[in-house]
Every structure is written in C-alpha cells, then in structure tokens.
Design a protein around this motif. Structure first.
Motif, PDB file in Angstrom:
ATOM      1  N   GLN A   1       0.823  -1.210   0.000  1.00 15.95           N
ATOM      2  CA  GLN A   1       0.000   0.000   0.000  1.00 15.95           C
ATOM      3  C   GLN A   1       0.860   1.265   0.000  1.00 15.95           C
TER       4      GLN A   1
ATOM      5  N   GLU B   1       2.125   1.864  -3.460  1.00 15.34           N
ATOM      6  CA  GLU B   1       1.008   2.374  -4.259  1.00 15.34           C
ATOM      7  C   GLU B   1       0.690   3.817  -3.883  1.00 15.34           C
TER       8      GLU B   1
ATOM      9  N   LYS C   1       1.222   6.479  -6.940  1.00 20.00           N
ATOM     10  CA  LYS C   1      -0.035   6.875  -7.580  1.00 20.00           C
ATOM     11  C   LYS C   1      -0.607   8.192  -7.062  1.00 20.00           C
ATOM     12  N   SER C   2      -0.104   8.656  -5.935  1.00 23.23           N
ATOM     13  CA  SER C   2      -0.634   9.900  -5.370  1.00 23.23           C
ATOM     14  C   SER C   2       0.139  11.132  -5.806  1.00 23.23           C
TER      15      SER C   2
ATOM     16  N   GLU D   1     -13.439   2.122   7.127  1.00 23.88           N
ATOM     17  CA  GLU D   1     -13.144   2.397   5.717  1.00 23.88           C
ATOM     18  C   GLU D   1     -12.013   3.386   5.535  1.00 23.88           C
ATOM     19  N   PHE D   2     -11.956   4.390   6.405  1.00 24.30           N
ATOM     20  CA  PHE D   2     -10.945   5.430   6.262  1.00 24.30           C
ATOM     21  C   PHE D   2      -9.968   5.386   7.428  1.00 24.30           C
TER      22      PHE D   2
ATOM     23  N   ARG E   1      -2.922  13.608  -5.817  1.00 26.07           N
ATOM     24  CA  ARG E   1      -4.292  13.084  -5.874  1.00 26.07           C
ATOM     25  C   ARG E   1      -4.735  12.635  -4.484  1.00 26.07           C
TER      26      ARG E   1
ATOM     27  N   SER F   1      -7.696  11.626  -3.533  1.00 28.94           N
ATOM     28  CA  SER F   1      -8.524  10.419  -3.575  1.00 28.94           C
ATOM     29  C   SER F   1      -7.665   9.162  -3.574  1.00 28.94           C
ATOM     30  N   GLN F   2      -6.510   9.219  -4.241  1.00 24.31           N
ATOM     31  CA  GLN F   2      -5.617   8.065  -4.276  1.00 24.31           C
ATOM     32  C   GLN F   2      -4.917   7.864  -2.935  1.00 24.31           C
TER      33      GLN F   2
ATOM     34  N   VAL G   1      -6.231   8.453  -0.020  1.00 23.32           N
ATOM     35  CA  VAL G   1      -7.231   7.798   0.832  1.00 23.32           C
ATOM     36  C   VAL G   1      -7.404   6.344   0.415  1.00 23.32           C
ATOM     37  N   LYS G   2      -7.472   6.097  -0.873  1.00 22.24           N
ATOM     38  CA  LYS G   2      -7.663   4.742  -1.391  1.00 22.24           C
ATOM     39  C   LYS G   2      -6.526   3.818  -0.982  1.00 22.24           C
ATOM     40  N   SER G   3      -5.303   4.368  -0.899  1.00 21.65           N
ATOM     41  CA  SER G   3      -4.131   3.550  -0.561  1.00 21.65           C
ATOM     42  C   SER G   3      -3.927   3.389   0.938  1.00 21.65           C
TER      43      SER G   3
END
Length: 391
Positions: free
Chosen positions: A123, A126, A130-131, A202-203, A224, A226-227, A229-231
């Motif tokens: 993670q 990533e 990706k961020s 979730e977060f 980013r 959103s990325q 948070v997603k990671s």
C-alpha cells in the motif's frame, strides 16, 4: 562540423534555460563547519581552519544552483569534446561526477522506513507512486515470496551521483538527471511488532506513531487526494497544500510546485533547535537558504513561509536537507517515530579505504532520536546497478 553543432546546441540551451524558473537559489549564509575528526570519519574535505565553527558572509564564495550548473556544464562538454581525451580529473574524494555536488563530500540521500506488514508495504508503494506525479519505483530487492527482507526505493529520478548515460542536454528532463533523493522501504516478514497500525473502518484516521518527524516535504506538479485515501493514507488537512500520514506512518506534506528534485527536505521536531543545529554542523550540514517550489516563495496562499524560529540545514544547496523545527511543547520531550529506521548520508570514502563491506546500521542518533546511517558512494552505485527497476 561536430564542434559547430555542439556550440549551436550549447547556445540554444543557455537561451532556453535563462527563461526557466528554478526553485533553487542561494544567498550568502553563515556556515557551521564540522570538526576535523568528523570530516575524517565521513571522508569530508580537510580545511585550513580546524575549529568546530566557522562564520562567513559568503562574499568570497560562489554557490551554484542545479540549473546554473547545467548551463555551465555545456561549456565543460564543449571543452571535453575539443580535448577528446578521457573523463576530467576529479578532486580527491569527490562525491561522484555531478558538478552541483563538487562542493561537498557527503549528502543527505535517503530515508529508510521500516514496515512489518506485507499489505502495508504494498500500500505504501502504491500510495507514493499513484498519489504524487512523477514518483516511481526506482529499485527493488527480493520482490518475490519467501521469508526474506524486501526492499523498495521510491523517488523522482535516478539516484546515481553521475550523469546517467541516457541524459542528453537539452532534450532530457531533470527527472532523467542524477542525484535524486529516495525513500527506502524495508519490509521484514519476521518482525512481529507492528510499528504503525491504521485505524479500523473504511478510512484511516490514525495519527503518526511519534512526533519526532514533522513531515517529509514534496514539491510536485500534481497530487491526488482520492488516491491517498484509497491507498490507506490519513489525510490530515488539504486546504492549500496537503498533510497526510502515509500507510507506513510517515507524515508527508505535498505542495503543488516545481523543484529540481521534488523530494525537498525532512522536517524534524526538536527539543532544542540550537543543539540539533550544532549536531548536524559536525556532519557537514550547514545553514542554507530555505527552499521553495513556487516562484512567490511563500508569499502566496499555496505555499507556507519558512516556519518561525526554524533552521534549514543541508550539506549542499542542491541536496535534500533538514528543517529543524522548535517543538511547540518545549517542556515535553519529542517522541521518536519508530517507523524511521535511518536518515542516510552518502559519502565519498577517504583515499586508501580498504573496501570492506560497510556497516549500514545507524551509527548514532540526533538530539530528536533520529537515527543516522552512513553509506559509501561506491556501495550505493553498485546497489543501484544490482537492484534498478527498468523504467
């Protein structure tokens, strides 16, 4: 005809670079000089003045930025082509061949972060790649299965302290140039004690496990949220810039801007800034002008000014540095962040070194309990060749 082509290209690039903004500029500064014993330990250049401290108004010094070095490099390239002989002679114990590091024999090159969970390791890779625009997986070791320590190095360009063979002026971007800093992730599958554990749900809203590290600052063209948070990152705030805890527990601050190396500096909370500055001065870290990644240098709403009472130090104005911050709660001791295994200083070994395998374990810690490790340049260059990830 060859020399005419070289001269034409040199003139063209100088014209182009004169219109490009550079985030690095250096004003006259006061320097704290490391002791002779410490310089010998790190392979630093000797000095006529053996005192621990040295003050200078900078009037007799010329400090170059990365971009001005590239300008001057064109002249050197032309001269080398005329000479048509071997590579230029480097001064004793020079740190690689990049001209912007000709003023130092050691630089702050990377930080090592310990991870004790494979999912967290993946993670974190990533999260960074990706961020933040431009960050890549540069190197990797033991990426397969098995119970062995796995390593990954992340950054915005080559770490080598020599000009990469595929770098060509004026075609190549700075992201293809050498001398970039790195984040080294180290995952030990046999470790049983978690160093940072995200919150349930979730977060992730778990804070950093310790306050010794304020943040690692990045100056990037885009990030980013959103990325992040997603990671599995914990976004603390994101008004004009973003403060986030990465999935491994390292605090990160990202600002939209342009920097020769987007990995700008590590901010460290100090119990006593003066004592921390004195400590780093003995390692060759001297006061430098605080770096910005936007042209208004902290005067706008999208990049903060240098924090009050802080001190920015680095071995060179062109390397990653350390921002020493006064702990807000001065009476309360700074708590070490356990995910930081080491701050890594790459140095040029003294002439006549025996070439024995280096001890990469942290040798000592600064007053904020930040561990320091020393990496010989020749070892780094060999490791880069063995672990590089094809781009």
């Amino acid at each position: 005809m060859v020399m005419v082509a070289i001269a034409t290209r040199a003139a063209f690039l100088v014209a182009c670079l004169s219109y490009e903004a550079s985030s690095f500029s250096v004003a006259p500064q006061t320097s704290l000089k490391p002791s002779k014993a410490q310089r010998s330990h790190l392979g630093l250049s000797p000095s006529d003045n053996d005192g621990d401290f040295h003050s200078s108004d900078g009037s007799d010094e010329i400090t170059h930025t990365r971009r001005s070095i590239l300008n001057q490099g064109l002249v050197a390239t032309t001269a080398a082509a005329m000479a048509a002989t071997g590579s230029p002679v480097q001064r004793a114990n020079a740190l690689g061949t990049l001209p912007e590091f000709s003023d130092t024999n050691a630089i702050f090159q990377s930080i090592t972060i310990d991870v004790t969970d494979k999912a967290q390791y993946d993670q974190t890779i990533e999260f960074f790649t990706k961020s933040f625009d431009g960050m890549k997986l540069l190197r990797q070791r033991n990426s397969g299965g098995g119970g062995v320590v796995k390593d990954a190095w992340l950054g915005f360009g080559p770490e080598t302290l020599s000009t990469p063979p595929d770098f060509e002026l004026p075609v190549s971007a700075l992201s293809q140039y050498g001398g970039h800093a790195a984040i080294h992730l180290r995952y030990d599958p046999l470790a049983t004690t978690p160093l940072y554990k995200r919150s349930a749900g979730e977060f992730n809203n778990e804070p950093a496990p310790g306050d010794s590290l304020a943040y690692l600052q990045l100056g990037v063209t885009q990030y980013r949220i959103s990325q992040m948070v997603k990671s599995g990152g914990n976004v603390i705030d994101a008004f004009a810039w973003v403060n986030v805890i990465c999935p491994a527990g390292l605090p990160v601050r990202a600002i939209v801007g342009v920097s020769a190396d987007p990995m700008m500096f590590l901010a460290v909370n100090c119990q006593d800034v003066a004592k921390s500055e004195e400590f780093y001065a003995k390692l060759g870290f001297v006061r430098q002008e605080y770096p910005y990644c936007r042209l208004n240098k902290g005067q706008g709403q999208f990049e903060p000014e240098q924090p009050k009472k802080s001190v920015y130090v680095a071995p060179s104005p062109n390397s990653m540095g350390i921002l020493l911050l006064q702990n807000e709660k001065r009476k309360k001791a700074v708590t070490p962040n356990p995910v930081l295994r080491s701050l890594n200083v790459v140095y040029a070994p003294p002439e006549g070194s025996d070439g024995a395998a280096p001890n990469l374990d942290p040798q000592f810690s600064d007053p904020s309990s930040v561990p320091i490790s020393f990496v010989p340049l020749d070892y780094l260059e060999k490791e880069i060749k063995m672990t590089v990830v094809p781009q």
